[in-house]
Motif scaffolding. Sequence first.
Motif, PDB file in Angstrom:
ATOM      1  N   GLN A 115      -8.528  29.469 -15.928  1.00 19.95           N
ATOM      2  CA  GLN A 115      -9.366  30.344 -14.922  1.00 19.95           C
ATOM      3  C   GLN A 115      -8.836  30.170 -13.315  1.00 19.95           C
ATOM      4  O   GLN A 115      -8.844  31.174 -12.506  1.00 19.95           O
ATOM      5  CB  GLN A 115     -10.909  29.857 -15.019  1.00 19.95           C
ATOM      6  N   ASN A 116      -8.347  29.183 -13.143  1.00 16.12           N
ATOM      7  CA  ASN A 116      -7.978  28.969 -11.677  1.00 16.12           C
ATOM      8  C   ASN A 116      -6.579  29.759 -11.584  1.00 16.12           C
ATOM      9  O   ASN A 116      -6.491  30.449 -10.357  1.00 16.12           O
ATOM     10  CB  ASN A 116      -7.418  27.599 -11.629  1.00 16.12           C
ATOM     11  N   THR A 149      -7.589  33.482 -11.175  1.00 10.72           N
ATOM     12  CA  THR A 149      -8.076  33.741  -9.973  1.00 10.72           C
ATOM     13  C   THR A 149      -6.899  33.873  -8.930  1.00 10.72           C
ATOM     14  O   THR A 149      -6.799  34.768  -8.012  1.00 10.72           O
ATOM     15  CB  THR A 149      -9.264  32.752  -9.591  1.00 10.72           C
ATOM     16  N   HIS A 150      -5.932  32.761  -9.037  1.00  2.09           N
ATOM     17  CA  HIS A 150      -5.036  32.805  -8.082  1.00  2.09           C
ATOM     18  C   HIS A 150      -4.111  34.158  -8.260  1.00  2.09           C
ATOM     19  O   HIS A 150      -3.690  34.578  -7.172  1.00  2.09           O
ATOM     20  CB  HIS A 150      -4.064  31.645  -8.474  1.00  2.09           C
ATOM     21  N   ARG A 202      -4.932  36.961  -8.410  1.00  2.00           N
ATOM     22  CA  ARG A 202      -5.538  38.142  -7.750  1.00  2.00           C
ATOM     23  C   ARG A 202      -5.042  38.389  -6.420  1.00  2.00           C
ATOM     24  O   ARG A 202      -5.230  39.235  -5.728  1.00  2.00           O
ATOM     25  CB  ARG A 202      -7.207  38.060  -7.798  1.00  2.00           C
ATOM     26  N   LYS A 250      -9.916  42.841  -6.679  1.00  2.00           N
ATOM     27  CA  LYS A 250     -11.091  42.144  -6.084  1.00  2.00           C
ATOM     28  C   LYS A 250     -12.166  42.765  -6.986  1.00  2.00           C
ATOM     29  O   LYS A 250     -12.814  43.891  -6.405  1.00  2.00           O
ATOM     30  CB  LYS A 250     -11.334  42.377  -4.538  1.00  2.00           C
ATOM     31  N   TYR A 258     -15.296  41.782  -7.752  1.00  2.00           N
ATOM     32  CA  TYR A 258     -16.783  41.560  -7.359  1.00  2.00           C
ATOM     33  C   TYR A 258     -17.088  42.288  -6.162  1.00  2.00           C
ATOM     34  O   TYR A 258     -16.679  41.859  -5.205  1.00  2.00           O
ATOM     35  CB  TYR A 258     -17.123  40.087  -7.381  1.00  2.00           C
ATOM     36  N   GLN A 311     -13.587  36.131  -6.393  1.00  2.00           N
ATOM     37  CA  GLN A 311     -14.299  35.268  -7.266  1.00  2.00           C
ATOM     38  C   GLN A 311     -15.883  35.363  -7.343  1.00  2.00           C
ATOM     39  O   GLN A 311     -16.333  36.027  -6.215  1.00  2.00           O
ATOM     40  CB  GLN A 311     -14.249  33.909  -7.028  1.00  2.00           C
ATOM     41  N   SER A 312     -16.647  35.395  -8.551  1.00  6.25           N
ATOM     42  CA  SER A 312     -17.699  35.731  -8.629  1.00  6.25           C
ATOM     43  C   SER A 312     -18.690  34.622  -7.779  1.00  6.25           C
ATOM     44  O   SER A 312     -19.634  34.967  -7.224  1.00  6.25           O
ATOM     45  CB  SER A 312     -18.282  35.785 -10.061  1.00  6.25           C
ATOM     46  N   GLN A 313     -18.307  33.533  -7.597  1.00  8.38           N
ATOM     47  CA  GLN A 313     -18.745  32.406  -6.816  1.00  8.38           C
ATOM     48  C   GLN A 313     -18.930  33.060  -5.344  1.00  8.38           C
ATOM     49  O   GLN A 313     -19.766  32.508  -4.578  1.00  8.38           O
ATOM     50  CB  GLN A 313     -18.235  31.150  -7.148  1.00  8.38           C
ATOM     51  N   HIS A 314     -17.741  33.534  -5.037  1.00  5.92           N
ATOM     52  CA  HIS A 314     -17.572  34.039  -3.522  1.00  5.92           C
ATOM     53  C   HIS A 314     -18.444  34.978  -3.316  1.00  5.92           C
ATOM     54  O   HIS A 314     -19.149  35.203  -2.119  1.00  5.92           O
ATOM     55  CB  HIS A 314     -16.052  34.355  -3.291  1.00  5.92           C
TER      56      HIS A 314
END
Length: 398
Positions: free
Chosen positions: A274-275, A278-279, A281, A287, A289, A300-303
């Motif tokens: 998953q890291n 994300t990287h 991107r 982007k 989300y 990221q969804s958390q961001h």
Amino acid sequence: MGLLTIISDVMLENEESEEEEKHYSISSLKRRDKKCFTCRHCGKDFIHKESLEIHMRIHTGEKPFTCDQCGKSFAIKSSFKYHMMIHTGEKPFTCDQCGKSFTQKSHFNDHMRIHTGEKPFTCDQCGKMFFRASDLKRHMLVHTQEKPHSCSLCGKSFSHLQNLQVHQKMHTGEKAFVCFECGKPFITASTLKEHQRIHTGEKPYKCSHCEKRFSQLGYLKTHERIHTGEKPYKCSHCDKRFSQSGSLKTHERIHTGEKPYKCSHCDKRFSHSQNLKTHKRIHTGEKPYKCSHCDKRLIQSQHLKTHERIHTGEKPYKCSHCDKRFIQSQHLKTHESSHTGEKPYKCSHCDKRFSQSGSLKTHERIHTGEKPYHCTACGKSFSQSSSLHRHTKNNHSK
């Protein structure tokens, strides 16, 4: 009466043809065993001659019951009967808890244990309990470590033949099970069935502690550990324990230094898939989300979740030393170090310590000379993103 039956069977056996004697053998009178008919191929005993005849089909490959709808053949009449229900759609056994229907009573009984929580099959080695006898049998191989089935292509071994067969499809690329909703192919029917719940919204597995429901039994089991506090997976390098095997595997890479996931755009490697996702991107500019309050998009969804708190004003993280609240847990952690004076991050080049990992990372660039932030207008490099931002504003902004 038992003796007369055995004598009668012996008399009947003597009258059988020589050809039949090749397949069946009767136990001697001295054994006085109820299992009289023995398979000459594997030595298995049967009480009834008919049972042996059915068993022999395993060795001969005989399948006398053929479906007139699809041509599939079966060795046992009951299996043929259950198969026909696929074509007719008949499912006579219905759960009164959730409405799910089944073709076989045994499957219905197994399903009902999900609602009752009954686990009648217990491992005598570790005490773990299971819904089904087959699950217990599979679990027992964990203790014996027996893996008799090996892949001829890569040498990987499996405790069950079925698992080997599924694994081999990874080499062949065979994905015979296709979702009729989206066309996505799958290796096994079970994974297709689980996938289709995305489309149907079906969540048949309900938590026994709260109202939450899940599409897969594995997700339910993992979730219930939140309530029970169970952490069955222990790190072999330290005493840390985990509720999920995947979390343990990822954690152990901290000790081993293993980073199996490599970026296809640069040489950076990651311990978690998953890291890496994300990287990547950063390179692709993706982007996915989007903020529901403004046009900002995040990697990221958390961001996104953190960003939206700017709009909502939500500050869920409260300092345990004062009444100050924060949008992010990291900001809280940094703030609390001002109360405690804790500086857990030490420079590997000098004795300087920091309260934040980001501050340590920035500081260490003084020692390494690393300047990862590049100006796209003139090519100048900087050790901090703020320095690049200031440079761009002062020299290249119109």
